[in-house]
Design a protein around this motif. Sequence first.
Motif, PDB file in Angstrom:
ATOM      1  N   GLU A 391    -140.744  44.644  63.981  1.00 37.04           N
ATOM      2  CA  GLU A 391    -140.169  45.656  63.595  1.00 37.04           C
ATOM      3  C   GLU A 391    -138.564  45.536  63.565  1.00 37.04           C
ATOM      4  OE1 GLU A 391    -141.165  48.692  62.647  1.00 37.04           O
ATOM      5  OE2 GLU A 391    -143.396  48.492  63.240  1.00 37.04           O
ATOM      6  N   PRO A 392    -137.786  46.390  62.719  1.00 35.80           N
ATOM      7  CA  PRO A 392    -136.586  46.107  62.705  1.00 35.80           C
ATOM      8  C   PRO A 392    -135.586  46.464  64.013  1.00 35.80           C
ATOM      9  CG  PRO A 392    -137.004  47.830  61.153  1.00 35.80           C
ATOM     10  CD  PRO A 392    -138.365  47.357  61.464  1.00 35.80           C
TER      11      PRO A 392
ATOM     12  N   CYS B  10    -131.155  56.058  55.290  1.00 35.45           N
ATOM     13  CA  CYS B  10    -131.948  56.911  54.272  1.00 35.45           C
ATOM     14  C   CYS B  10    -132.806  57.905  54.854  1.00 35.45           C
ATOM     15  CB  CYS B  10    -132.931  55.735  53.785  1.00 35.45           C
ATOM     16  SG  CYS B  10    -133.873  56.235  52.658  1.00 35.45           S
ATOM     17  N   LYS B  15    -139.033  57.161  58.572  1.00 35.65           N
ATOM     18  CA  LYS B  15    -138.786  56.049  58.880  1.00 35.65           C
ATOM     19  C   LYS B  15    -137.104  55.999  59.128  1.00 35.65           C
ATOM     20  CE  LYS B  15    -142.137  52.465  57.559  1.00 35.65           C
ATOM     21  NZ  LYS B  15    -142.410  51.519  56.035  1.00 35.65           N
ATOM     22  N   CYS B  17    -134.360  54.126  57.847  1.00 35.79           N
ATOM     23  CA  CYS B  17    -133.960  52.988  57.620  1.00 35.79           C
ATOM     24  C   CYS B  17    -132.427  53.209  57.641  1.00 35.79           C
ATOM     25  CB  CYS B  17    -134.440  52.004  56.656  1.00 35.79           C
ATOM     26  SG  CYS B  17    -136.157  52.111  56.458  1.00 35.79           S
ATOM     27  N   THR B  18    -131.858  52.033  58.225  1.00 33.17           N
ATOM     28  CA  THR B  18    -130.428  51.985  57.992  1.00 33.17           C
ATOM     29  C   THR B  18    -130.105  51.057  56.855  1.00 33.17           C
ATOM     30  OG1 THR B  18    -129.804  52.419  60.242  1.00 33.17           O
ATOM     31  CG2 THR B  18    -127.997  51.548  59.361  1.00 33.17           C
ATOM     32  N   LEU B  19    -129.632  51.594  55.729  1.00 32.10           N
ATOM     33  CA  LEU B  19    -129.567  50.671  54.556  1.00 32.10           C
ATOM     34  C   LEU B  19    -128.139  49.887  54.594  1.00 32.10           C
ATOM     35  CD1 LEU B  19    -130.710  53.156  51.823  1.00 32.10           C
ATOM     36  CD2 LEU B  19    -131.931  51.731  53.114  1.00 32.10           C
ATOM     37  N   ASN B  33    -132.158  46.031  53.560  1.00 30.86           N
ATOM     38  CA  ASN B  33    -133.057  46.843  54.633  1.00 30.86           C
ATOM     39  C   ASN B  33    -133.337  47.998  54.119  1.00 30.86           C
ATOM     40  OD1 ASN B  33    -132.291  45.378  56.941  1.00 30.86           O
ATOM     41  ND2 ASN B  33    -130.930  46.672  57.505  1.00 30.86           N
ATOM     42  N   GLY B  34    -134.228  47.986  53.136  1.00 30.37           N
ATOM     43  CA  GLY B  34    -134.865  49.304  52.504  1.00 30.37           C
ATOM     44  C   GLY B  34    -135.947  48.899  51.701  1.00 30.37           C
ATOM     45  N   CYS B  35    -136.751  50.042  51.173  1.00 31.46           N
ATOM     46  CA  CYS B  35    -137.747  49.766  50.312  1.00 31.46           C
ATOM     47  C   CYS B  35    -137.172  50.066  48.826  1.00 31.46           C
ATOM     48  CB  CYS B  35    -138.969  50.583  50.456  1.00 31.46           C
ATOM     49  SG  CYS B  35    -138.590  52.453  50.534  1.00 31.46           S
ATOM     50  N   GLY B  38    -135.544  53.531  48.927  1.00 27.12           N
ATOM     51  CA  GLY B  38    -134.176  53.475  49.727  1.00 27.12           C
ATOM     52  C   GLY B  38    -132.932  52.883  48.735  1.00 27.12           C
TER      53      GLY B  38
END
Lengths: 425, 124
Positions: A391-392, B10, B15, B17-19, B33-35, B38
């Motif tokens: 996991e990040p 995001c 989730k 995420c930190t983009l 770092n993202g899909c 993102g």
Amino acid sequence: MTIKEHYDVVVIGSGPGGLAAAISAKKNGAQDVLIIERDIEPGGILLQCIHNGFGVEVFKQDLPGPSYAQRFINEAYQVGVDFLLDTMVLEITRDHRITATSKRYGFLTIQAKAVVLAMGCRERTRAQVRLPGTRPAGVYTAGTAQRWVNVEGYMPGKNFVILGSGDIGMIMARRLTFEGAKVERVLEVMPYLSGLTRNYVQCLMDFDIELQLKHTVKNIIGKKRVEAIEAVAVDDKWNYIPGTEEIIPCDTLLLSVGLIPENELSRQAGVLIDPVTAGPFVDDGFQTNIPGIYSAGNVVHVYDLVDWVTEAGLIAGKSAARLVQNGPQPDAKTIAVKAGENVRYVVPHTLNPDHLADGEIRIQMRVRQPIEAPVWVEVRSGEKLLHRKGEPYARPGEMVTIPLKPALMDEVKAAGELTVAIVKR
Amino acid sequence: MAKISENVICVTCPKGCTLIVTRDGQTVIDVENGCKRGKDYAQQELTDPRRMVASSVRLKGGLHPLLPVYTSAPFPKPRIPELLSVLRQVEVKTPVSLDQVILENVLDTGINIQSSREMKEVVE
């Protein structure tokens, strides 16, 4: 509708966990399924959660809470679940007798073959966090304010301070701003956010609402109504740091300081409660220590996504339906799942490796200390690593899930017990 | 123009995420770092930030005095206060069905305001 005296499955509570359990019990072959709900309509707390963000996992859609609930309410009626609304359950016994009281039906006794506990959770109150100061009007839990603003149409104040960075608190900060109130500050005693990061962005940052970590309320000021609160910085042990006090004028203090599974009925029935989760000890089918009593959703442990509550309800309902159809199974060899390094708790507490033949078993946990770097989520048997997943990062506010795949069945069978750990990569 | 690298959180899904967004002015060059969603979010956030908006409108004849509503698509962020003023003027009557359109093409954005739930008529 006539209420029968006997049901295959009775579900207590019609929130997302209860609705999913009832639908699943019915779909998996239970004949008579009843949901008992104390509110005048089904849906639970989702009905007051009018913000978006629900259903991303289950429906791949970004829905408001009531929409998410509506889909399951409609499905429950469609598959023939019975509803007993506006009815309070008073007691459940270990042999599944339920007593309840209702304005419409009076005093009721119902015998179930299986019971699913889906009472959800309750907010921690001022008394439970021991906030000093006077006792004026204007101190409410965030969820109470949410009910007033979103369902009943009352504004609880004009100038707010919110204690706690839980999701409901942050979401209410935005909601109150939408309705013309001013949110002066959000205070969080921990050094990290307790809710989801996205809510910090879209509820606080978007509206320039200030969040102060490692801060709490030292004093509530006001006689009849809150006039101000005194905020203070705290050290790592939550001791006030002298000289950091600040008086923040406001007329309302909202508390978003945690949720506790609501298990009074469970305890009466003899269900054993895990002191860490405050919910029942459960197996991988969400059965408690009492045969035929299952539990699903926030009554087991507090989830951060409704989608996972639904999933838990579906599993519990399926297990209950199986019991009704097949009767109690001879004691299978179950394996304990323990919280290891940097894991605060893990659910389920035990699992039956044979169930891996039906598909993966999801193990869910919360990290103890945040790790803002890539981590491994590990499943071990003693010293041996059985399975791991990257996991990040790992944050206490965001639940961690690791699925055990059917391919691992033999190794899990051979294990005495499993331990889960979350470690830096 | 100089390339800039910055962290963007995001908000597309829970989730969060930190983009890590590298951009040249208003153009996103790279997102780590993202899909896929993102990446779209990063570009959108830079040029035309939008949010899903959920609020309520007054309701007559239902179990409750309010009807929860939401935008059919993410709504331009700078115009949210304007949208909220419009919603304050709205009153609807039961029965209301799930996803019923309450306001069409609100403020000429092409976005509808729709009901978040069904609300039956309450017969006294």
